[in-house]
Enzyme design. Structure first.
Site, short mmCIF file in Angstrom:
data_model
loop_
_atom_site.label_atom_id
_atom_site.label_comp_id
_atom_site.label_asym_id
_atom_site.label_seq_id
_atom_site.Cartn_x
_atom_site.Cartn_y
_atom_site.Cartn_z
N HIS A 246 -11.02 -7.34 -8.09
CA HIS A 246 -9.96 -7.69 -9.04
C HIS A 246 -10.50 -7.79 -10.46
O HIS A 246 -10.40 -8.83 -11.11
CB HIS A 246 -9.26 -8.99 -8.60
CG HIS A 246 -8.42 -8.80 -7.37
ND1 HIS A 246 -8.86 -9.16 -6.11
CD2 HIS A 246 -7.20 -8.24 -7.21
CE1 HIS A 246 -7.91 -8.85 -5.23
NE2 HIS A 246 -6.90 -8.29 -5.86
N ASN A 247 -11.05 -6.69 -10.93
CA ASN A 247 -11.71 -6.66 -12.23
C ASN A 247 -10.92 -5.77 -13.20
O ASN A 247 -9.81 -5.31 -12.89
CB ASN A 247 -13.15 -6.13 -12.04
CG ASN A 247 -13.14 -4.84 -11.23
OD1 ASN A 247 -12.27 -3.98 -11.42
ND2 ASN A 247 -14.08 -4.70 -10.30
N PHE A 248 -11.52 -5.53 -14.38
CA PHE A 248 -10.82 -4.76 -15.42
C PHE A 248 -10.49 -3.34 -14.96
O PHE A 248 -9.45 -2.79 -15.31
CB PHE A 248 -11.67 -4.74 -16.69
CG PHE A 248 -11.03 -4.01 -17.83
CD1 PHE A 248 -9.82 -4.45 -18.38
CD2 PHE A 248 -11.63 -2.88 -18.37
CE1 PHE A 248 -9.22 -3.77 -19.45
CE2 PHE A 248 -11.05 -2.20 -19.44
CZ PHE A 248 -9.84 -2.64 -19.97
N HIS A 250 -9.75 -2.41 -11.93
CA HIS A 250 -8.56 -2.48 -11.07
C HIS A 250 -7.30 -2.58 -11.94
O HIS A 250 -6.31 -1.88 -11.69
CB HIS A 250 -8.66 -3.68 -10.12
CG HIS A 250 -7.36 -4.02 -9.44
ND1 HIS A 250 -6.77 -3.19 -8.50
CD2 HIS A 250 -6.51 -5.08 -9.59
CE1 HIS A 250 -5.62 -3.74 -8.10
NE2 HIS A 250 -5.45 -4.88 -8.73
N HIS A 286 -1.50 -8.18 -14.66
CA HIS A 286 -1.09 -8.74 -13.36
C HIS A 286 -2.18 -9.48 -12.59
O HIS A 286 -1.87 -10.27 -11.71
CB HIS A 286 -0.47 -7.65 -12.48
CG HIS A 286 -1.48 -6.90 -11.68
ND1 HIS A 286 -2.30 -5.94 -12.22
CD2 HIS A 286 -1.84 -7.02 -10.38
CE1 HIS A 286 -3.10 -5.47 -11.28
NE2 HIS A 286 -2.85 -6.11 -10.15
N ALA A 446 -9.04 -1.60 9.88
CA ALA A 446 -8.24 -2.44 8.97
C ALA A 446 -7.42 -1.55 8.04
O ALA A 446 -6.22 -1.77 7.84
CB ALA A 446 -9.14 -3.36 8.17
C1 BYE Z 1 -3.81 -6.54 -0.90
C2 BYE Z 1 -3.69 -7.90 -1.06
C3 BYE Z 1 -4.56 -8.56 -1.85
C4 BYE Z 1 -5.57 -7.89 -2.48
F1 BYE Z 1 -8.60 -5.87 5.04
C5 BYE Z 1 -5.71 -6.53 -2.32
F2 BYE Z 1 -7.42 -4.25 5.78
C6 BYE Z 1 -4.82 -5.84 -1.54
F3 BYE Z 1 -6.48 -6.00 5.05
N1 BYE Z 1 -4.99 -4.44 -1.37
N2 BYE Z 1 -4.91 -3.60 -2.43
C7 BYE Z 1 -5.24 -2.37 -2.00
C8 BYE Z 1 -5.32 -3.77 -0.25
C9 BYE Z 1 -5.51 -2.46 -0.62
N3 BYE Z 1 -5.52 -4.21 1.03
C10 BYE Z 1 -5.94 -3.29 1.94
N4 BYE Z 1 -6.15 -2.00 1.63
C11 BYE Z 1 -5.94 -1.53 0.37
O1 BYE Z 1 -6.12 -0.33 0.10
C12 BYE Z 1 -6.18 -3.75 3.35
C13 BYE Z 1 -7.43 -4.59 3.48
C14 BYE Z 1 -8.67 -3.77 3.26
C15 BYE Z 1 -7.49 -5.18 4.88
CL1 BYE Z 1 -2.71 -5.77 0.13
ZN ZN Z 2 -3.89 -6.29 -8.34
#
Ligand code: BYE
Ligand code: ZN
Length: 523
Positions: A246-248, A250, A286, A446
Site C-alpha cells: 500500500h505504497n505510492f 499502488h 484512497h 489464494a
Molecule cells: C484486497 C483487500 C485488501 C488489500 F490472499 C488488498 F488471496 C486487496 F486473499 N487486493 N488488491 C489486489 C487483493 C488483490 N487481494 C488479493 N489479490 C489481489 O490481486 C487476494 C489475496 C492475495 C489473498 Cl482484496
Molecule cells: Zn488500495
C-alpha cells in the site's frame, strides 16, 4: 542348603520371601524391595510384630509376621499406611505411582511427542522472526549491523514514513522534470491498462500524474495553478509510506487504472468533469498513510485509528481525513479556486469513493450496482454514485487486469504485507487473519480463488455497462486465472499422495472467507 521362609505384609497384602540362610544381607534387602515394588530411591521400613523397626537381614524369624512399609524418597509423598485396604491408601498409592511415572519419564529422557511438535513450531517461528528486519529489536534478526534496537510498542510503525531527505530528493527531481514535455506516445500509453508502473521512478510517476490532470483538462476547467497541483502531488507522495504493497506506486496504479477506464469507456461524454475529478482524486488519495495492517488488525489491536473511528472503516476514514488535511493547506489545495458549493460536492464525492474501498462493503455495493444495471441512467445521481464507487473499487483491485509481468510482482508485494501482519498478530497474541497466514495460504490457490470469487464477478458486471471492458479487462483477468490455476496444479502433490492442505483444501475451490477480504475482514 537350608532355605528360610519369612512371612510379611506389604500394603496390607500377605507375601512370603524365600532365601538361603547364607544369603548376603543386600540380597535380602533387594528381595524385600521387589516385594514392595519400591524404586531405588524409596526407603523401606520393616516392623516386627511388636511394632518396632528392625533391620532387613538374613536372620529374620520364619515364625513371626512382619510388616513392610515403603516410604517414597519424594518428601511430598506420604508413607503408605500398613493396615487394611481403604480408599485413602489406594489414592495415595495412585498418586505415588503417578509421581514415579513422571520421574521415570524425566529420568529416561523421554519427551512427549506434543513437546517435540511445540518445539518445532517455536523453532520455525524463530527462524521467520530472524528474517524480519523491522522486528530486529527482538535481538533475533540476522544482520551484520550492530545497531541496537530497544523494544517499543510502536515497532511496527518503525521505518514506515519517508525521510525528509528522501522527500527532498524526489521533490527536486519532480520539479526539474515537470517543465519537460511528456511525449505523445507516453501520453497515449498512459491511457491503457497495459501500462507498466515498474519502469518509472517516483519523481517520473508524479509527472505522469500531472499529465493525467492536464489531459483530462482539469487544470483549465477548475482553474488549478500548476504549482499548487505540484505541491498537492508532492504532499500525496510524502504521505504514502514505505511498505510492500500500500505504497505510492499502488496509489499510482489505482489512479492510472481509473484514468485508463475513463478513456476506455469514454466516460467524458457521459459524466461531468466534476465527477471525473472526484474519481481521479479519490484514487490518488484512497490509501494515504496506510501502515500495512488492515482494519481487522486495527480493531483487534485497538489501535489509535480503531479508537478514533469506533471500529468503523478505521483505515478508509483515516486515508480520507489525511486527504482533506492536505487540501486544508492553501498551498496544496487544488480546489482552492472553486466555489464553496463545488468544494462541498467534491468533498462529499471523495468521502463516498474512498470509504467505498473498504472491502467490507464489497457485496453491498456490488448488489446495488447489479440492481440498477438494467435501467442504468447516467443522469440519475444515485446511479452515478454507485457507478463511481464500483469504478474506484475495480481500479483498486485491478492488478490482475494488467500484463502478467506487471501483475505478478504486485501479488508478491501484497503477500509480503499480509504475511508480515500475520507474523505480528502471532507475536502479539491477536487473532490471525486466515488468508494472511503464511502457513495456510499459497499464492496460486489464494489468487485463483480471489479472481474467481471477487475479481471476475465485479468486472463482469462492469462489462455489462461497458462492453469494451470484455477485451481490455476481462480477457487478461481470465488469462491470469488460467495461469494461477495451472500453477496451483503444479504445486499440488500427485493425487492420492499426502500433501499439505493449502488455503482451505487445494482440491476444492477456496471459500471467499479464506481468499478475499470481504468476509475475512469480519472480526
Ligand atoms: C484486497 C483487500 C485488501 C488489500 F490472499 C488488498 F488471496 C486487496 F486473499 N487486493 N488488491 C489486489 C487483493 C488483490 N487481494 C488479493 N489479490 C489481489 O490481486 C487476494 C489475496 C492475495 C489473498 Cl482484496
Ligand atoms: Zn488500495
Amino acid at each position: 542348603m537350608a532355605a528360610r521362609i519369612i512371612h510379611f505384609t506389604v500394603n496390607g497384602r500377605p507375601e512370603q520371601a524365600e532365601f538361603p540362610e547364607t544369603c548376603p544381607a543386600q540380597d535380602v534387602k533387594d528381595l524385600f524391595r521387589s516385594a514392595a515394588e519400591a524404586g531405588p530411591h524409596d526407603i523401606l521400613k520393616l516392623y516386627n510384630p511388636k511394632g518396632n523397626i528392625i533391620n532387613i537381614s538374613p536372620s529374620l524369624e520364619p515364625d513371626a509376621c512382619y510388616t513392610l512399609e515403603v516410604v517414597a524418597a519424594d518428601c511430598n509423598s506420604e508413607p503408605l499406611a500398613s493396615n487394611g485396604i481403604c480408599e485413602e491408601k489406594v489414592y495415595l498409592c495412585d498418586s505415588r505411582l503417578q509421581s514415579l511415572e513422571r520421574k521415570l519419564q524425566m529420568e529416561a529422557g523421554e519427551t512427549p511427542a506434543v513437546v517435540h511438535e511445540m518445539k518445532k513450531q517455536v523453532d520455525s517461528f524463530r527462524e521467520k522472526l530472524e528474517g524480519v528486519e523491522h522486528l530486529s529489536w527482538l535481538g533475533l534478526f540476522k544482520d551484520l549491523s550492530d545497531e541496537t534496537h530497544k523494544p517499543s510498542p510502536f515497532y511496527h510503525k518503525r521505518a514506515l514514513h519517508k525521510t525528509r531527505k528522501e522527500c527532498e530528493r524526489v521533490r527536486e527531481a519532480f520539479v526539474q522534470m515537470s517543465s519537460l514535455e511528456v511525449s505523445e506516445d507516453v501520453r497515449q500509453y498512459l491511457k491503457t491498462p497495459t501500462f507498466d508502473n515498474w519502469q518509472w521512478e517516483d519523481a517520473e510517476i508524479m509527472v505522469l500524474l500531472q499529465v493525467m490532470y492536464t489531459d483530462l483538462e482539469f487544470i483549465s476547467t477548475f482553474n488549478m495553478e500548476p504549482e499548487v497541483l505540484q505541491q498537492f502531488l508532492f504532499e500525496v507522495y510524502r504521505r504514502y509510506n514505505n511498505i510492500p504493497f500500500h505504497n505510492f506506486k499502488h496509489c499510482f496504479c489505482v489512479t492510472q487504472m481509473m484514468y485508463g477506464l475513463i478513456w476506455l469507456t469514454d466516460l467524458r461524454s457521459r459524466m461531468d468533469s466534476m465527477d471525473l475529478l472526484i474519481m481521479l482524486t479519490s484514487a490518488l488519495c484512497h490509501d494515504l498513510d496506510h501502515t500495512g495492517y488492515n482494519n481487522a488488525y486495527q480493531i483487534n489491536a485497538r489501535t489509535e485509528l480503531a479508537l478514533r473511528y469506533n471500529d468503523i472503516s478505521p483505515l478508509e476514514n483515516h486515508h480520507c481525513a489525511v486527504a482533506f488535511q492536505i487540501l486544508e493547506k492553501a498551498e496544496s489545495n487544488i480546489f482552492r479556486n472553486l466555489s464553496v458549493d463545488r468544494y462541498k460536492r467534491i468533498r462529499e464525492g471523495i468521502i463516498k469513493c474512498v470509504l467505498a474501498t473498504d472491502m467490507m462493503s464489497h457485496n453491498e455495493i456490488l448488489i446495488k450496482f447489479k440492481a440498477i444495471l438494467p435501467t442504468f441512467d447516467f443522469t440519475n445521481k444515485e446511479h452515478k454514485d454507485v457507478l463511481m464507487m464500483i469504478l474506484i473499487k475495480a481500479s483498486d483491485v485491478s492488478n490482475e487486469a494488467r500484463p502478467l509481468e506487471v501483475a505478478e510482482p504486485w501479488l508478491d508485494c501484497l503477500l509480503q504485507e499480509f504475511y508480515n501482519q500475520s507474523d505480528v498478530e502471532k507475536l502479539e497474541g491477536l487473532p490471525v487473519t486466515p488468508f494472511m497466514d503464511r502457513d495456510k495460504v499459497t499464492k496460486p490457490s489464494a489468487q485463483a480463488g480471489f479472481i474467481r470469487l471477487v475479481l471476475l464477478p465485479l468486472f463482469v458486471e462492469l462489462a455489462n455497462l461497458f462492453p469494451c471492458l470484455e477485451q481490455h479487462i476481462i480477457d487478461p483477468v481470465r488469462k491470469a486465472l488460467d495461469y494461477y490455476t495451472e500453477m496451483e496444479k503444479q504445486n499440488r502433490p500427485e493425487s492420492g499422495a499426502q500433501g499439505e492442505d493449502t488455503c482451505g483444501g487445494g482440491h476444492s475451490p477456496p471459500t471467499a472467507n479464506q481468499t478475499a477480504e470481504p468476509a475475512a475482514a469480519a472480526q
